[in-house]
Enzyme design. Structure first.
Site, short mmCIF file in Angstrom:
data_model
loop_
_atom_site.label_atom_id
_atom_site.label_comp_id
_atom_site.label_asym_id
_atom_site.label_seq_id
_atom_site.Cartn_x
_atom_site.Cartn_y
_atom_site.Cartn_z
N HIS A 189 -17.28 -4.84 -3.56
CA HIS A 189 -17.18 -6.13 -3.81
C HIS A 189 -18.14 -7.12 -2.72
CE1 HIS A 189 -13.36 -4.54 -5.29
NE2 HIS A 189 -13.93 -4.97 -6.37
N ASP B 46 19.13 -2.54 -11.35
CA ASP B 46 18.07 -1.88 -10.65
C ASP B 46 18.20 -0.26 -10.45
OD1 ASP B 46 15.77 -1.05 -9.23
OD2 ASP B 46 15.98 -2.34 -7.44
N ASN C 56 16.96 -8.08 -10.02
CA ASN C 56 16.84 -7.73 -8.34
C ASN C 56 16.25 -9.06 -7.91
OD1 ASN C 56 15.82 -6.78 -5.89
ND2 ASN C 56 16.35 -4.82 -6.35
N HIS D 168 10.86 -8.37 -8.07
CA HIS D 168 11.16 -7.71 -9.18
C HIS D 168 11.10 -9.00 -10.23
CE1 HIS D 168 13.14 -3.84 -8.35
NE2 HIS D 168 12.70 -4.42 -6.94
N TYR E 147 23.21 -1.47 -8.32
CA TYR E 147 21.84 -1.50 -7.42
C TYR E 147 21.81 0.17 -7.05
CZ TYR E 147 18.59 -1.84 -3.56
OH TYR E 147 17.42 -1.65 -2.96
N CYS F 25 -10.18 -2.75 1.70
CA CYS F 25 -10.55 -3.96 0.52
C CYS F 25 -9.39 -5.15 0.68
CB CYS F 25 -10.72 -3.45 -0.74
SG CYS F 25 -11.39 -4.75 -1.87
N GLU G 290 20.38 -6.59 -4.77
CA GLU G 290 19.63 -7.05 -3.47
C GLU G 290 19.99 -8.21 -2.98
OE1 GLU G 290 16.34 -4.84 -1.22
OE2 GLU G 290 15.73 -4.81 -3.42
N CYS H 108 -11.06 -1.61 -4.22
CA CYS H 108 -11.73 -0.55 -4.06
C CYS H 108 -11.36 0.46 -3.10
CB CYS H 108 -13.41 -1.07 -4.01
SG CYS H 108 -13.59 -1.53 -2.27
N ASN I 213 16.09 -9.63 -4.41
CA ASN I 213 15.44 -9.35 -2.92
C ASN I 213 16.00 -10.35 -2.14
OD1 ASN I 213 14.01 -8.10 -1.02
ND2 ASN I 213 12.12 -8.89 -1.76
#
Length: 540
Positions: free
Chosen positions: A493, A182, A7, A306, A141, A516, A34, A530, A9
């Site tokens: 962090h 896909d 795929n 992908h 797809y 984060c 795609e 986080c 994209n």
């Protein structure tokens, strides 16, 4: 024989050259999903690649959406090819055929299933030992079930059902079948980064369909290898697969964990390998057992959200002497047979067209503006007359032309603002009458004398309070244009957070928030994002 699915994209993924990308995959048959290109936007460089023959399926409803394509090396040229699964898009010789029993679908259901450009089928001859056989490659797809659109969930299940109907019909007619692409559903918990985060994982309709489509080779001891030092995460309920096809990756790697093929680019999940395995190479049980020698994923290949998946067979491909009619090289726009629309409307004088192309100015300008910009000193009444006479001369015969009133002062173009202007304290004697009679003379800023320089500049500034004012202070502009608020630091962090905006429709759409900045990952991964979250106050 090697086959690859990816795929991509968007076909623009191959920015460094499509041939270079295809060659780097080192496969006989390359199936991409795609493509996000419609037929009117497909260029020759993408459609016709040296050493390959290609077959495209386009979305007919939306531009820049869906689409699949199959590239075959010239040594793997198919003898039949077809677009779609229903057969409704086939109007040529060289089609694959074998559509199965479609009585469970109405005509209103079948047409939309093929209108989004989600399947291309090619049929090849292979040599297995000393026997010549046939293999059909179905490049698909599959639709995504959008939770915001319940009708798409049903559409996805209908597509699955049609795909299974077609694949099993081809198998019944004696052809080997490979289904790859896909599929948009992770099959087992081992194929998902966080299955516990998904409610009723095994009850998902897409996974239930995969259980009916696939056959579990583990039940009969058909797995090619057992990977050491890994515990199987496949439960007994997940091995209840009674279909006619095999997931070739799991055939060779039944217990490999964290083997994902798709990651979210919005959250940077590829950095922490927080993804799913939804791209597959399926093969009928007999072909997988007798001919497949290896299958794997290629997470190191970037350029899309992908990664490619490949499979290798021991059999050899037999090339057809001529590509089937679906091949893109036969499309009129690439075969040199399509005429342009202008040939039906205007008889073009080649000599005048060549002269105009040589002397044309950049941009989309009217004829009068071209002439004015190329000879600014000739602007005036005479140029206005020449403009109107020229427009009349190029108008087609037999049509009434719209007469444009010419003004003594023709309208200038954008280029005229960049020409030096002579200071003139008085209006021209050729000014319109209504500007000279009954109204006081007004001097425009462009006609005023330039400000004094040198010793006179100080006197001029002393008598002119406006001249003392400098540019507006930066604080003024900051009060008018509010920049983004300063990011806080996350608690875990201690790093600056990233600003996001709610896109989903609802009460909070358009609101901004901080999270984060680290990539998304499993909660047990200390390097992952986080759970820090805070809204941005509307007043800031």
């Amino acid at each position: 024989m090697k086959i690859v699915t990816w795929n991509i994209n968007g076909i623009r993924t191959f920015g460094g050259g499509i041939k270079k990308a295809l060659d780097s995959l080192d496969a006989d048959i390359i199936c991409v999903q795609e493509t996000k290109v419609t037929r009117d936007l497909l260029d020759e460089r993408t459609a016709i690649v040296e050493g390959y023959n290609s077959y495209f399926s386009f979305s007919r409803g939306r531009s820049g959406y869906s689409g699949v394509a199959t590239y075959c090396k010239d040594s793997a040229t198919p003898f039949a090819a077809e677009e779609g699964l229903t057969g409704l898009l086939t109007n040529h010789e060289g089609a694959v055929g074998c559509y199965g029993d479609q009585k469970d679908f109405s005509s209103e259901e079948l047409q939309p299933l093929d209108n989004e450009g989600r399947a291309v089928i090619t049929q090849h001859r292979i040599m297995c030992g000393e026997k010549e056989k046939m293999v059909t490659v179905i490049n698909v797809y599959c639709p995504r079930a959008d939770p915001e659109k319940p009708e798409r969930k049903q559409f996805k299940l209908q597509f699955y059902k049609l795909l299974q109907c077609r694949a099993e019909a081809l198998l019944k007619e004696g052809s080997h079948v490979i289904v790859l692409g896909d599929v948009n559903t992770s099959h087992r918990q081992i194929d998902h980064c966080d299955p516990s985060d998904t409610d009723d994982f095994s009850e998902n309709p897409g996974r239930k369909w995969l259980n009916s489509f696939l056959h579990s080779g583990r039940e009969e001891g058909e797995t090619k290898e057992e990977e050491p030092n890994e515990e199987s995460e496949v439960t007994s309920s997940e091995t209840n697969c009674s279909g006619k096809f095999v997931d070739t990756f799991r055939l060779f790697h039944p217990t490999r964990t964290s083997a994902f093929t798709c990651w979210s680019t919005l959250t940077g999940a590829r950095q922490t390998n927080y993804g799913t395995r939804i791209d597959y190479v399926f093969a009928d049980c007999r072909l997988a057992k007798e001919q497949f020698v290896a299958a794997d994923i290629m997470p190191e290949v970037e350029g899309s959200d992908h990664c490619p998946v490949w499979g290798r067979l021991s059999c050899c491909l037999l090339a057809s002497s001529k590509p089937p009619p679906l091949c893109t090289r036969y499309l009129p726009e690439f075969a040199g047979k399509q005429q342009t629309l202008s040939r039906f409307l205007v008889k073009v004088d080649q000599r005048s067209a060549a002269w105009e192309k040589r002397d044309a100015l950049p941009g989309s300008q009217e004829e009068g503006e071209k002439r004015e910009n190329s000879n600014p000193s000739g602007a005036g009444n005479a140029s206005g007359k020449r403009r109107s006479s020229t427009a009349d001369s190029v108008a087609p015969k037999g049509k009434k032309t719209k007469t444009v009133k010419t003004s003594p002062n023709p309208q200038g173009s954008l280029l005229s603002f960049f020409k030096p202007k002579l200071a003139n304290a008085f209006p021209s004697t050729e000014a319109p009458l209504k500007q000279r009679v009954g109204k006081p003379l007004r001097v425009t800023p462009s006609q005023e004398a330039p400000p004094p320089t040198g010793p006179l500049a100080a006197r001029h500034a002393a008598g002119n309070p406006e001249a003392k004012k400098g540019p507006a202070p930066s604080g003024f502009w900051k009060s008018v244009f509010h920049g983004p608020p300063p990011p806080p630091s996350c608690k875990v962090h201690g790093e600056p957070c990233v600003l996001r905006t709610v896109k989903k429709e609802g009460p909070n759409v358009g609101r901004q928030f901080f999270v984060c900045a680290r990539p998304q990952g499993h909660a047990s991964n200390p390097e992952a994002r986080c759970n820090y979250f805070t809204w941005v106050d509307k007043g800031k």
